[in-house]
Design an enzyme around this catalytic site. Structure first.
Site, short mmCIF file in Angstrom:
data_model
loop_
_atom_site.label_atom_id
_atom_site.label_comp_id
_atom_site.label_asym_id
_atom_site.label_seq_id
_atom_site.Cartn_x
_atom_site.Cartn_y
_atom_site.Cartn_z
N SER A 320 0.76 -1.31 0.02
CA SER A 320 -0.02 0.03 0.09
C SER A 320 0.79 1.42 -0.14
CB SER A 320 -0.79 0.01 1.13
OG SER A 320 -0.17 0.03 2.61
N LYS A 363 -7.15 3.20 8.30
CA LYS A 363 -6.23 4.13 7.82
C LYS A 363 -6.73 5.84 7.74
CE LYS A 363 -3.88 0.89 4.78
NZ LYS A 363 -3.47 0.65 3.23
#
Length: 424
Positions: A320, A363
């Site tokens: 990511s 996140k």
């Protein structure tokens, strides 16, 4: 005798089970949790068959990776993300503060913690997915208040709870005018009843001065991101950990060398490959991005590139960070700073496509805790925003990206100035 057999069994920290010469608990759990086998489970210690099909097993774990795949396949995985600041405030006011006061023998007559001070504790002293450190800080405030109450010169009445406690020894000591030092705690009296013998003029109200005196200087502030991204070559990424989402800075710098790529920060194989892909993509499109004056110019000629992920003691891996690495490299070669209020996450391909990632809710919550105002997400992660609380989304600007060029357009102040010249 009860004639029922449907208990709820809690298997705490099931990811901590290991296998060695003394046995393999995971294999035993495999037989216990399998609905096709546990109907006629035979206990090997008592050698008694038992029907476990009606038993509900609830297992907890911090990480899924250590759990063997066959055992994980027989579980229904429920992921619990971190709390929002609003949820932490509600938990603190409704549950943590009453429990902390009760544990320290206090009540609201002695200590009052306003909501504004709890918010300061959440934002300045704790930056976590749960509330464990928040409870510790509240307990520190309660201990300081308890010490202040005990330091007051108050006399506890001697006759309170002393009926029936007279003995010849006590009577002789009192008759001889001898000083008697004793602590009498009657049976059935809890700590709150004992502290009620103290009387204070007014309750102690926590303020900012007391916070800094008891908890120390603030551990976090809102200027950290701006200070870290003050120079070109630094970008802000969002990562997922077993304890929730975290904000991760990526630093890149160039130096005289032979065109090599150096990576530091205790990185795994996947993230090392992402860094190599990011550098290759930037080099291949250096002319289109106006990073090179002419076609075929080598960005690494005569210099090395060093990419560092701070907090080197923490292992890092995963795909990511691809778009974050590209942004840091473009910022380095163009000498333009990335916006300090923007964080990003996403996987990239060698052709520049931005692929979706996991842990989007964690996140985004981490970015909200950190004070980030803009978050760049892959376009295919749009469906994951349904899980994010509306109160968090109201304070964030979500920017969707389909290609790496979209990420660069949003990441730099004023947009990407070389976008109009791109041939992609």
């Amino acid at each position: 005798r009860v004639a029922v057999c449907n208990p709820v069994m809690l298997l705490d920290e099931v990811d901590k089970t290991g296998s060695d010469i003394r046995g393999d608990p995971a294999s035993a759990l495999l037989e216990v949790l399998d609905p096709e086998q546990n109907k006629s489970f035979n206990d090997h210690y008592l050698n008694v068959p038992f029907d476990l099909s009606k038993v509900i097993f609830v297992a907890t774990a911090n990480r899924l990776q250590p759990i063997p795949p066959p055992l994980r396949d027989r579980m229904e995985v429920i992921e619990l993300p971190g709390y929002t600041p609003e949820e932490k405030l509600h938990i603190a006011m409704q549950h943590l503060i009453p429990r902390v006061l009760d544990q320290h023998g206090l009540s609201s007559e002695f200590l009052q913690i306003p909501e504004a001070m709890v918010k300061l504790v959440i934002h300045r002293y704790t930056r976590e997915a749960g509330v464990r450190n928040l409870e510790r800080n509240l307990a520190a405030l309660a201990r300081a208040a308890a010490v202040r109450v005990l330091e007051q010169e108050q006399v506890v009445p001697l006759n309170k709870g002393m009926q029936g406690l007279t003995t010849p020894l006590v009577e002789n000591r009192l008759a001889d005018s001898t000083e008697v030092e004793m602590e009498v705690i009657p049976m059935g009296v809890n700590s709150r009843d004992i502290t009620n013998t103290f009387r204070i003029a007014s309750p102690l109200v926590v303020d900012e001065t007391m916070l800094e005196k008891v908890l120390g200087p603030p551990r976090f502030d809102g200027s950290e991101a701006a200070e870290r991204v003050a120079t070109p070559g630094v970008s802000v990424g969002l990562v997922w950990t077993s304890f929730g989402g975290e904000v991760q800075f990526v630093e890149a710098t160039a130096m005289v060398g032979k065109g090599e790529l150096h990576l530091t920060g205790q990185l795994g194989d996947v993230i090392k490959e992402s860094a190599q892909i990011a550098l290759t993509w930037v080099r291949a499109r250096a002319t289109d991005l106006r990073l090179a004056a002419e076609e075929g110019f080598n960005l690494l000629e005569g210099r090395d590139v060093h990419i560092h992920f701070p907090a080197g003691a923490v292992p890092k891996d995963g795909p990511s960070a691809g778009v974050t690495l590209v942004t840091a490299l473009v910022s380095l070669f163009s000498q333009q700073r990335v916006r300090s209020d923007t964080a990003m996450t996403g996987e990239m391909t060698l052709r520049g496509l931005v692929l979706p990632v996991g842990g989007v809710k964690d996140k985004i919550l981490a970015a909200h805790r950190y004070g980030i105002k803009r978050v760049i997400l892959p376009e295919r992660n749009l469906k994951d925003l349904v899980e994010v609380p509306s109160s968090v989304l109201a304070n964030l600007e979500i920017l969707l990206a389909k290609r790496v060029e979209d990420v660069l357009e949003h990441a730099f102040d004023g947009g990407c100035p070389w976008r109009q010249h791109s041939k992609l």
